[in-house]
Design a protein around this motif. Sequence first.
Motif, PDB file in Angstrom:
ATOM      1  N   LEU A 286       0.768  -1.292   0.034  1.00 46.61           N
ATOM      2  CA  LEU A 286       0.001  -0.139  -0.102  1.00 46.61           C
ATOM      3  C   LEU A 286       0.711   1.271   0.041  1.00 46.61           C
ATOM      4  CD1 LEU A 286      -2.628  -1.169   2.778  1.00 46.61           C
ATOM      5  CD2 LEU A 286      -3.061  -0.996   0.288  1.00 46.61           C
ATOM      6  N   ARG A 287       0.333   2.413  -0.569  1.00 50.03           N
ATOM      7  CA  ARG A 287       1.212   3.569  -0.650  1.00 50.03           C
ATOM      8  C   ARG A 287       1.481   4.117   0.900  1.00 50.03           C
ATOM      9  NH1 ARG A 287      -0.582   7.576  -4.871  1.00 50.03           N
ATOM     10  NH2 ARG A 287       1.055   8.587  -3.334  1.00 50.03           N
ATOM     11  N   MET A 288       2.682   4.523   1.281  1.00 47.09           N
ATOM     12  CA  MET A 288       3.219   5.190   2.255  1.00 47.09           C
ATOM     13  C   MET A 288       2.691   6.622   2.206  1.00 47.09           C
ATOM     14  SD  MET A 288       6.619   5.491   4.554  1.00 47.09           S
ATOM     15  CE  MET A 288       7.698   6.294   3.080  1.00 47.09           C
ATOM     16  N   ASN A 289       2.238   6.996   3.242  1.00 43.15           N
ATOM     17  CA  ASN A 289       1.994   8.641   3.162  1.00 43.15           C
ATOM     18  C   ASN A 289       2.235   9.090   4.608  1.00 43.15           C
ATOM     19  OD1 ASN A 289       1.168  11.354   2.176  1.00 43.15           O
ATOM     20  ND2 ASN A 289      -0.868  10.856   2.712  1.00 43.15           N
ATOM     21  N   ARG A 290       3.725   9.343   4.720  1.00 43.31           N
ATOM     22  CA  ARG A 290       4.078   9.708   6.286  1.00 43.31           C
ATOM     23  C   ARG A 290       4.651  10.904   6.274  1.00 43.31           C
ATOM     24  NH1 ARG A 290       4.674   6.930  10.740  1.00 43.31           N
ATOM     25  NH2 ARG A 290       3.902   4.967   9.905  1.00 43.31           N
ATOM     26  N   LEU A 291       4.639  11.562   7.311  1.00 49.27           N
ATOM     27  CA  LEU A 291       5.153  13.091   7.846  1.00 49.27           C
ATOM     28  C   LEU A 291       6.155  12.545   8.718  1.00 49.27           C
ATOM     29  CD1 LEU A 291       4.837  16.263   7.632  1.00 49.27           C
ATOM     30  CD2 LEU A 291       3.289  15.992   9.798  1.00 49.27           C
ATOM     31  N   LEU A 292       7.338  13.024   8.691  1.00 48.02           N
ATOM     32  CA  LEU A 292       8.458  12.977   9.477  1.00 48.02           C
ATOM     33  C   LEU A 292       8.640  14.230   9.998  1.00 48.02           C
ATOM     34  CD1 LEU A 292      10.841  11.366  10.600  1.00 48.02           C
ATOM     35  CD2 LEU A 292      12.341  12.016   8.732  1.00 48.02           C
ATOM     36  N   ALA A 392       9.447   8.770  -2.608  1.00 47.96           N
ATOM     37  CA  ALA A 392       9.704  10.360  -2.903  1.00 47.96           C
ATOM     38  C   ALA A 392       9.827  11.126  -1.571  1.00 47.96           C
ATOM     39  CB  ALA A 392       8.298  11.148  -3.682  1.00 47.96           C
ATOM     40  N   VAL A 393      10.909  11.837  -1.198  1.00 43.63           N
ATOM     41  CA  VAL A 393      10.826  12.427   0.141  1.00 43.63           C
ATOM     42  C   VAL A 393      11.030  14.002  -0.209  1.00 43.63           C
ATOM     43  CG1 VAL A 393      12.313  13.159   2.051  1.00 43.63           C
ATOM     44  CG2 VAL A 393      12.554  10.851   0.910  1.00 43.63           C
ATOM     45  N   VAL A 394       9.935  14.607   0.493  1.00 46.23           N
ATOM     46  CA  VAL A 394       9.578  15.907   0.121  1.00 46.23           C
ATOM     47  C   VAL A 394       9.818  16.846   1.531  1.00 46.23           C
ATOM     48  CG1 VAL A 394       7.659  17.787  -0.362  1.00 46.23           C
ATOM     49  CG2 VAL A 394       7.561  15.526  -1.163  1.00 46.23           C
ATOM     50  N   ASP A 395      10.838  17.805   1.159  1.00 52.23           N
ATOM     51  CA  ASP A 395      11.510  18.615   2.245  1.00 52.23           C
ATOM     52  C   ASP A 395      10.706  19.762   2.519  1.00 52.23           C
ATOM     53  OD1 ASP A 395      12.914  19.349   4.645  1.00 52.23           O
ATOM     54  OD2 ASP A 395      14.593  20.028   3.257  1.00 52.23           O
ATOM     55  N   VAL A 419       7.249  13.069   3.940  1.00 57.21           N
ATOM     56  CA  VAL A 419       7.618  14.590   4.068  1.00 57.21           C
ATOM     57  C   VAL A 419       8.135  14.803   5.040  1.00 57.21           C
ATOM     58  CG1 VAL A 419       6.104  16.593   4.342  1.00 57.21           C
ATOM     59  CG2 VAL A 419       5.357  14.705   2.641  1.00 57.21           C
ATOM     60  N   MET A 420       9.198  15.735   4.990  1.00 56.71           N
ATOM     61  CA  MET A 420       9.869  16.173   6.214  1.00 56.71           C
ATOM     62  C   MET A 420       9.420  17.667   6.504  1.00 56.71           C
ATOM     63  SD  MET A 420      13.748  14.905   5.778  1.00 56.71           S
ATOM     64  CE  MET A 420      14.202  16.038   4.451  1.00 56.71           C
ATOM     65  N   THR A 421       9.301  17.694   7.756  1.00 57.59           N
ATOM     66  CA  THR A 421       9.248  19.316   8.107  1.00 57.59           C
ATOM     67  C   THR A 421       9.970  19.539   9.469  1.00 57.59           C
ATOM     68  OG1 THR A 421       7.579  21.104   8.943  1.00 57.59           O
ATOM     69  CG2 THR A 421       6.790  18.843   9.515  1.00 57.59           C
ATOM     70  N   TYR A 434      -2.583  17.591   8.668  1.00 63.71           N
ATOM     71  CA  TYR A 434      -1.737  16.585   8.092  1.00 63.71           C
ATOM     72  C   TYR A 434      -2.712  15.182   8.564  1.00 63.71           C
ATOM     73  CZ  TYR A 434       1.777  19.972   7.882  1.00 63.71           C
ATOM     74  OH  TYR A 434       2.108  21.197   7.819  1.00 63.71           O
ATOM     75  N   GLY A 435      -3.802  15.292   8.952  1.00 65.36           N
ATOM     76  CA  GLY A 435      -4.519  14.212   9.466  1.00 65.36           C
ATOM     77  C   GLY A 435      -4.756  12.852   8.513  1.00 65.36           C
ATOM     78  N   ASP A 436      -4.342  13.432   7.077  1.00 67.66           N
ATOM     79  CA  ASP A 436      -4.378  12.265   6.199  1.00 67.66           C
ATOM     80  C   ASP A 436      -3.318  11.603   6.111  1.00 67.66           C
ATOM     81  OD1 ASP A 436      -3.163  14.545   5.202  1.00 67.66           O
ATOM     82  OD2 ASP A 436      -2.890  14.026   2.938  1.00 67.66           O
ATOM     83  N   MET A 437      -2.139  12.010   6.988  1.00 67.37           N
ATOM     84  CA  MET A 437      -0.889  11.158   6.802  1.00 67.37           C
ATOM     85  C   MET A 437      -0.437  10.674   8.291  1.00 67.37           C
ATOM     86  SD  MET A 437       1.297  14.429   5.335  1.00 67.37           S
ATOM     87  CE  MET A 437       2.319  13.260   4.580  1.00 67.37           C
TER      88      MET A 437
END
Length: 694
Positions: A286-292, A392-395, A419-421, A434-437
């Motif tokens: 399944l696709r990962m959708n994660r916030l770091l 894909a890592v998004v900064d 996604v990194m913040t 980011y409740g979808d992550m």
Amino acid sequence: MSRPEILFPLFADLETLDGVGPKTARALEALGVTRPKDLLFLLPHSGVDRARRDSVRDVVPPCVLTVEVEVGAHFPPRTKGKPYRVMVRDSLLEWALVFFHARGDYLQKLLPTGQRRIVSGRIELFDGTAQMVHPDHVLRVEEAAELPAYEPVYPLTAGVTQRVVAKAAEGAVARAPDLPEWIDPSLKAREGWPDWHAAVTAVHRPGGAAALAPTDPARARLAYDELFAHQMTLSLARASLRKSKGVMTLGTGMLQAQVLAGLPYAPTGAQTRAVAEIAADMAVPLRMNRLLQGDVGSGKTLVAFLALLIAAEAGGQGVMMAPTEILARQHYEGLAPLATAAGVRLELLTGRDKGADRAAKLRDLAEGRIAMLVGTHAVFQKDVAFHDLRLAVVDEQHRFGVAQRMELGAKGRAVDVLVMTATPIPRSLALASYGDMDVSVLDEKPAGRKPIKTAMIAAARMDEVVAHLARAVGEGRQCYWVCPLVEDSEVLDYASAEARFAHLRAALGDVVGLVHGQLPPAEKDAAMARFQRGETRVLVATTVIEVGVNVPNASIMVIERAEIFGLAQLHQLRGRVGRGAAESTCLLLYQAPLSEAGERRLTTIRDTEDGFRIAEEDLAMRGAGDLIGTAQSGLPRFRVADLERQAALMAVAQSDARALLTMDPALASPRGQAARVLLWLLDQDRAIRLISVG
């Protein structure tokens, strides 16, 4: 899927409400009111006590008084501009109603001598006598019931009065149907919340000041409905993203072990935990959708690199995307030695790559010879094709909203997204945006990062600061000097970067450089590069350096007019130093005297380096919209819910929404059907489409 019939009356034209004509309907648009249902969520912000009294003697002026009076003599003004007086008598005392610029015939009709009336308005003493200037209400005794004992006060806009809004809101409440219940029964019972219809009625007919508080059961229930609908939408988006088939990416751990063995330090527990969470997500189809989410300097880049290695170990490719070219280049330079240690090929792709060089990179990328790519948005241009992109890592999340995340997924590549913040976000806001992550938090600092000494210094001591700087530069240290504005402005006395640059250059010589947002990109990059190489020792800058710049030798940060910066910005700026071996300091230069808010911000920064604590304080001081800058945060605009005061409700709404969708993914059960009605009511049509697509 069409709107349920039960909601039709609430979605009719505003002009179908009593007292609302085309002009009023246009004026109400400024309050976000375009249909009757919008009035249900336009809540009173205060109220006026209109409880009946027997006499003026029962109150202490100035205050609002509601009393029954007998109308006495009228005294029209003798000269223009003077007031018109009407004497009245309550049960104990005679006093006056006062009107300016009023027509006598109108007042004779409104207040006929000898008749009884209910008057309500602000009573004051004038020359020792009680008087009421322009009463808010004048009613016949038999109409007294129309005046509530506690009158709600609504937000207004040009072209509408309290009376018009109150009447329109009453009309909308009268149309509100009884809706089926979507809240979990045990939660509703535990919180003591009323049914939806009762809640809507209660918030528009408050019994007193307590009914206006966010903690009032009726208000809390409507706030919860709004948060629940929002979390349902995010959960459905998350479910549809996760449903889209991903690729199983199983790492061997070999490349990661090689890199970790070469590091001079061990990763923190939080880094190890985050890598494990990411690896587990990547290993399922399944696709990962994660916030770091990690504070400045918590080691996000290492976690992201280890995640990219998982993709490489599985024979796939990974890409890291940064918001600016400076950051992309910096990531590339930081990761290059790690990639060499792992024996994988890492390349940089930005808008600057042209011609044969770019063509060669693209060919190697398409044929799988490049395992990792770092770049700006350029990595998603049409001609960029990957052989087997897995991650894909998004900064820097806050420049990349929900819509862009969806777009990234829509490229037809079943890529896992991380996604990194570096902006610590209070939990309630993280859930709102980011409740979808799924979220991984780095809440430890890597070993060896020294605390940064932070001091507040009045601008009057500028010369001492410059002398201190001269000594530090002599010892080979580097310094950032941040200014709030670029050019000298007549209106604002903020020291501009240009003027400060000239001043410091005169004091310290040509070791001083300048960078600001209005420089052409090439000049900006060149100035940054000179500072990174140590050719300039002091970099005068506007906040362009806020995000991600890494110069380990820079150990002093001076922030001029620190009191006008936001807490999050101050924290980000301070995080630019303390990256090397030297002791680091951050000097907050402020203009005395400080406002209360300014002092609270600066002392918060001085006393703690914990980004999450700072973010909570920032939320308490500034409110949710300002905190991430609503325009680019993708933060929803809630009409009833107050993210500062009702943060705990957001977490309950999220777990409730996820639980309902786990048990009833198609929302087909009675409670699921009721939840669909709520989604329609609160304009979450996108969520409905996600269910039907699903």
